[in-house]
Design an enzyme around this catalytic site. Structure first.
Site, PDB file in Angstrom:
ATOM      1  N   GLU A  85      75.547 -13.745  85.173  1.00 11.20           N
ATOM      2  CA  GLU A  85      74.869 -13.402  86.430  1.00 11.20           C
ATOM      3  C   GLU A  85      73.414 -13.859  86.480  1.00 11.20           C
ATOM      4  OE1 GLU A  85      73.307 -10.402  83.712  1.00 11.20           O
ATOM      5  OE2 GLU A  85      75.286 -11.311  83.966  1.00 11.20           O
TER       6      GLU A  85
ATOM      7  N   HIS B 263      75.156 -13.703  79.671  1.00 12.49           N
ATOM      8  CA  HIS B 263      74.960 -13.154  81.010  1.00 12.49           C
ATOM      9  C   HIS B 263      75.239 -14.202  82.086  1.00 12.49           C
ATOM     10  CE1 HIS B 263      72.888  -9.271  80.121  1.00 12.49           C
ATOM     11  NE2 HIS B 263      72.625  -9.892  78.985  1.00 12.49           N
TER      12      HIS B 263
ATOM     13  N   CYS C 152      77.565  -8.617  77.867  1.00 12.16           N
ATOM     14  CA  CYS C 152      76.552  -8.259  76.870  1.00 12.16           C
ATOM     15  C   CYS C 152      76.837  -6.877  76.270  1.00 12.16           C
ATOM     16  CB  CYS C 152      75.150  -8.360  77.476  1.00 12.16           C
ATOM     17  SG  CYS C 152      73.837  -8.428  76.224  1.00 12.16           S
TER      18      CYS C 152
END
Length: 325
Positions: free
Chosen positions: A250, A248, A137
């Site tokens: 994660e 993202h 990001c």
């Protein structure tokens, strides 16, 4: 490849087979990789809740878990330090993850530290010392900004709280990121909304051409924002082991706040996220850096800090590591 073949086997076999040729020669595998995660100033919402405790920076715990899930340990990299600190840490770790955040301009410790670490990584790789970077990001945007000579090529967009598939570019399957990917991962990414997007700035192919860096990177995939703007979603450097995604990976496994409605939590989104973690940790295995002493290694690890549960306050992150130094 069989859709049922476990991803970890494929990821490890990809290391054995080797990736596409690069300028940098990767050494033998390191089975104790340690990856640095860059910290940053507290966001406005975190500052409002925890600022009175004199915290100077933080790392969302999801980034730490993301790397640990693939077999790496993590060292937090502090902001606003002397050059000697960054030189020491980058020569002790095996890779760098630059996380998402709010601001990277030179008024931010995140931006200054990120630039220093980027330049140190360039020097290492130019000397044949393999050192990978992953940008997520804002980390993606910071890498683009630095590659463009700090001439910001971004444009305002609206891709906040949006889950999307990836639209792959021709030749993506020959890239370092995706050439080892099993067909299950590629098929999911191409057809299902499994990437979690939370950004208000985008980079387009046209802007990269104007910034004169389109020949320095391989654009691997694009996505579309809420208004139909097509932007670059994933790229890798042609020269260095630098990789970045605008989404993202994660979040699907580790962020559960109910304020944002479109973080994908499907089994397939977790499968894909695990692939990205394993890919980058396997890149870090190619670095032979180590701390000068076991005591220094132990004192530097994230294990010395306890995460704070921030999700109960309905914040963006479920857990954060806060730092006062």
């Amino acid at each position: 490849m069989s859709l049922l073949r476990p991803i970890v086997v494929l990821a490890l076999s990809a290391v054995c087979m080797g990736y596409a040729a690069t300028v940098i020669t990767a050494p033998s595998s390191n089975n104790r990789p340690i990856i640095g995660v860059l910290s940053q100033e507290l966001s406005r919402s975190l500052e409002n809740e925890w600022g009175e405790l004199n915290y100077t920076s933080f790392i969302a715990a999801s980034y730490v878990k993301f790397l640990e899930s693939a077999g790496a340990r993590v060292v937090p990299i502090k902001i606003n330090r002397e050059m000697s600190y960054y030189t020491d840490v980058i020569n002790s770790i095996n890779g760098l993850l630059i996380p998402g955040g709010a601001n990277f301009y030179n008024t931010s410790g995140y931006g200054l530290a990120g630039e220093i670490l980027y330049n140190l990584a360039i020097d290492l790789n130019n000397q044949g010392d393999y050192f990978p970077i992953w940008g997520t990001c804002l980390g993606f945007e910071l890498l683009i900004y630095l590659m463009a000579g700090k001439d910001d090529p971004r444009i305002v967009c609206d891709a906040w709280d949006k889950a999307d598939p990836l639209d792959f570019e021709i030749g993506f399957n020959k890239s370092k990121i995706f050439s080892p990917a099993p067909s299950s991962v590629v098929d999911i990414l191409a057809t299902e909304p499994v990437t979690a997007n939370f950004h208000r700035w985008c980079v387009t192919k046209e802007l990269l051409t104007e910034a004169n860096i389109v020949n320095d990177i391989d654009i691997l995939a694009t996505s579309v924002d809420h208004e139909g703007l097509r932007y670059v979603a994933a790229f890798e450097s042609k020269t260095y082991p630098f990789f970045a995604v605008q989404f993202h990976p994660e979040k699907p496994a580790y962020e559960w706040n109910i304020r944002e409605k479109n973080i994908p939590h499907t089994a397939n989104s977790i499968h894909v996220s695990s692939y990205f973690a394993e890919f980058f940790v396997n890149e870090a295995r190619k670095s032979t850096h180590q701390f000068p002493t076991l005591e220094k290694e132990r004192s530097s690890l994230i294990y010395n800090y306890a995460p704070t549960y921030t999700g109960a306050a309905n914040k963006t992150y479920d857990q954060c590591y806060f730092f006062t130094d």
